[in-house]
Design a protein around this motif. Structure first.
Motif, PDB file in Angstrom:
ATOM      1  N   UNK A  19      41.520  39.643  44.138  1.00 39.70           N
ATOM      2  CA  UNK A  19      40.940  40.576  45.111  1.00 39.70           C
ATOM      3  C   UNK A  19      41.298  42.018  44.772  1.00 39.70           C
ATOM      4  N   UNK A  20      42.539  42.235  44.336  1.00 36.34           N
ATOM      5  CA  UNK A  20      42.958  43.574  43.940  1.00 36.34           C
ATOM      6  C   UNK A  20      42.164  44.038  42.728  1.00 36.34           C
ATOM      7  N   UNK A  21      42.033  43.163  41.739  1.00 36.17           N
ATOM      8  CA  UNK A  21      41.266  43.501  40.539  1.00 36.17           C
ATOM      9  C   UNK A  21      39.828  43.837  40.899  1.00 36.17           C
ATOM     10  N   UNK A  22      39.255  43.058  41.796  1.00 35.98           N
ATOM     11  CA  UNK A  22      37.869  43.304  42.237  1.00 35.98           C
ATOM     12  C   UNK A  22      37.754  44.665  42.917  1.00 35.98           C
ATOM     13  N   UNK A  23      38.731  45.011  43.760  1.00 34.31           N
ATOM     14  CA  UNK A  23      38.711  46.321  44.422  1.00 34.31           C
ATOM     15  C   UNK A  23      38.794  47.454  43.408  1.00 34.31           C
ATOM     16  N   UNK A  24      39.632  47.286  42.405  1.00 34.58           N
ATOM     17  CA  UNK A  24      39.779  48.325  41.380  1.00 34.58           C
ATOM     18  C   UNK A  24      38.478  48.458  40.585  1.00 34.58           C
ATOM     19  N   UNK A  25      37.884  47.332  40.198  1.00 38.64           N
ATOM     20  CA  UNK A  25      36.636  47.381  39.440  1.00 38.64           C
ATOM     21  C   UNK A  25      35.515  48.023  40.265  1.00 38.64           C
ATOM     22  N   UNK A  26      35.431  47.672  41.540  1.00 42.80           N
ATOM     23  CA  UNK A  26      34.404  48.276  42.404  1.00 42.80           C
ATOM     24  C   UNK A  26      34.645  49.770  42.549  1.00 42.80           C
ATOM     25  N   UNK A  72      32.032  44.453  31.792  1.00 39.90           N
ATOM     26  CA  UNK A  72      32.050  42.987  31.761  1.00 39.90           C
ATOM     27  C   UNK A  72      31.883  42.403  33.159  1.00 39.90           C
ATOM     28  N   UNK A  73      32.367  43.103  34.165  1.00 40.74           N
ATOM     29  CA  UNK A  73      32.228  42.663  35.551  1.00 40.74           C
ATOM     30  C   UNK A  73      30.782  42.826  36.028  1.00 40.74           C
ATOM     31  N   UNK A  74      30.151  43.927  35.617  1.00 45.88           N
ATOM     32  CA  UNK A  74      28.795  44.231  36.067  1.00 45.88           C
ATOM     33  C   UNK A  74      27.747  43.406  35.314  1.00 45.88           C
ATOM     34  N   UNK A  75      27.990  43.122  34.025  1.00 49.39           N
ATOM     35  CA  UNK A  75      26.962  42.503  33.174  1.00 49.39           C
ATOM     36  C   UNK A  75      26.340  41.240  33.775  1.00 49.39           C
ATOM     37  N   UNK A  76      27.131  40.285  34.282  1.00 51.38           N
ATOM     38  CA  UNK A  76      26.497  39.089  34.867  1.00 51.38           C
ATOM     39  C   UNK A  76      25.671  39.407  36.113  1.00 51.38           C
ATOM     40  N   UNK A  77      26.088  40.415  36.870  1.00 51.16           N
ATOM     41  CA  UNK A  77      25.317  40.813  38.050  1.00 51.16           C
ATOM     42  C   UNK A  77      23.971  41.405  37.637  1.00 51.16           C
ATOM     43  N   UNK A  78      23.992  42.226  36.588  1.00 53.42           N
ATOM     44  CA  UNK A  78      22.764  42.833  36.079  1.00 53.42           C
ATOM     45  C   UNK A  78      21.818  41.754  35.563  1.00 53.42           C
ATOM     46  N   UNK A  79      22.353  40.832  34.768  1.00 54.01           N
ATOM     47  CA  UNK A  79      21.523  39.771  34.196  1.00 54.01           C
ATOM     48  C   UNK A  79      20.932  38.882  35.284  1.00 54.01           C
TER      49      UNK A  79
END
Length: 198
Positions: A19-26, A72-79
């Motif tokens: 969850x922390x990693x996700x917050x940082x990436x967002x 890398x976090x965004x790529x699957x969302x974009x695809x």
């Protein structure tokens, strides 16, 4: 401490870390959208994410490392948003790109405009170009396959150009077309580029 308690704590800790990693990436994603790459700092990312700056440094090491992780976090969302091409029908292709660009056009544009600021952004921009070209080639494979080599190359180049993010932003942002109007314009442009069906 019994093994059940230990497992529970490990699971809880792992979930908190994710969850922390996700917050940082967002947070980093949002800052990269708002600011030039060289103005995004670990301090700003940490503040936006509500974590300590050492957490960001420990997880990502460098700003390029952070940019790569965001990509890398965004790529699957974009695809997933664009999906696989299901037909070469101009209206369906235009609809797929319209949906895609409504969500991702600004991030795509910013990556392209800042690709000289970081090797990671350059890699991501080139990866995006390759993926876009491959998607268009797959969508129109039957029509392209019926052409000779020169005509195929030129037609694919035109299709890649008219379905690019730059044109969508001209239609929507610069010219102020509504979504459906821009989608119709894109459909017409794709039809104009395609050779007659055999």
């Amino acid at each position: 401490m019994n093994s059940g308690t230990r497992t529970y704590r490990q699971t809880t800790r792992a979930r908190a870390t994710r969850q922390t990693t996700e917050r940082v990436l967002q947070a980093a994603h949002d800052l990269f959208l708002r600011l030039p790459f060289d103005q995004v700092t670990f301090n700003a990312v940490a503040t936006e994410a509500g974590v300590g700056v050492q957490t960001v440094i420990r997880r990502f090491g460098t700003k390029d490392g952070l940019a790569r992780a965001v990509g890398e976090w965004v790529a699957p969302q974009v695809a997933a948003n664009l999906g696989d091409p299901v037909s070469g029908d101009p209206a369906q292709v235009a609809g797929a790109f319209a949906r895609h660009y409504e969500r991702w056009a600004l991030l795509t544009e910013r990556t392209l405009h800042q690709q000289d600021a970081s090797p990671v952004l350059a890699e991501q921009a080139e990866g995006g170009r390759r993926a876009h070209r491959a998607w268009v080639a797959a969508a129109f494979a039957p029509r392209l396959g019926a052409l000779g080599p020169d005509a195929r190359r030129q037609t694919l180049a035109r299709l890649v150009a008219v379905t690019g993010v730059e044109l969508w932003l001209v239609l929507r942002r610069d010219e102020g077309l509504e979504h459906d109007e821009a989608c119709a314009a894109l459909t017409d442009l794709i039809r104009a580029v395609l050779p007659p069906a055999p």
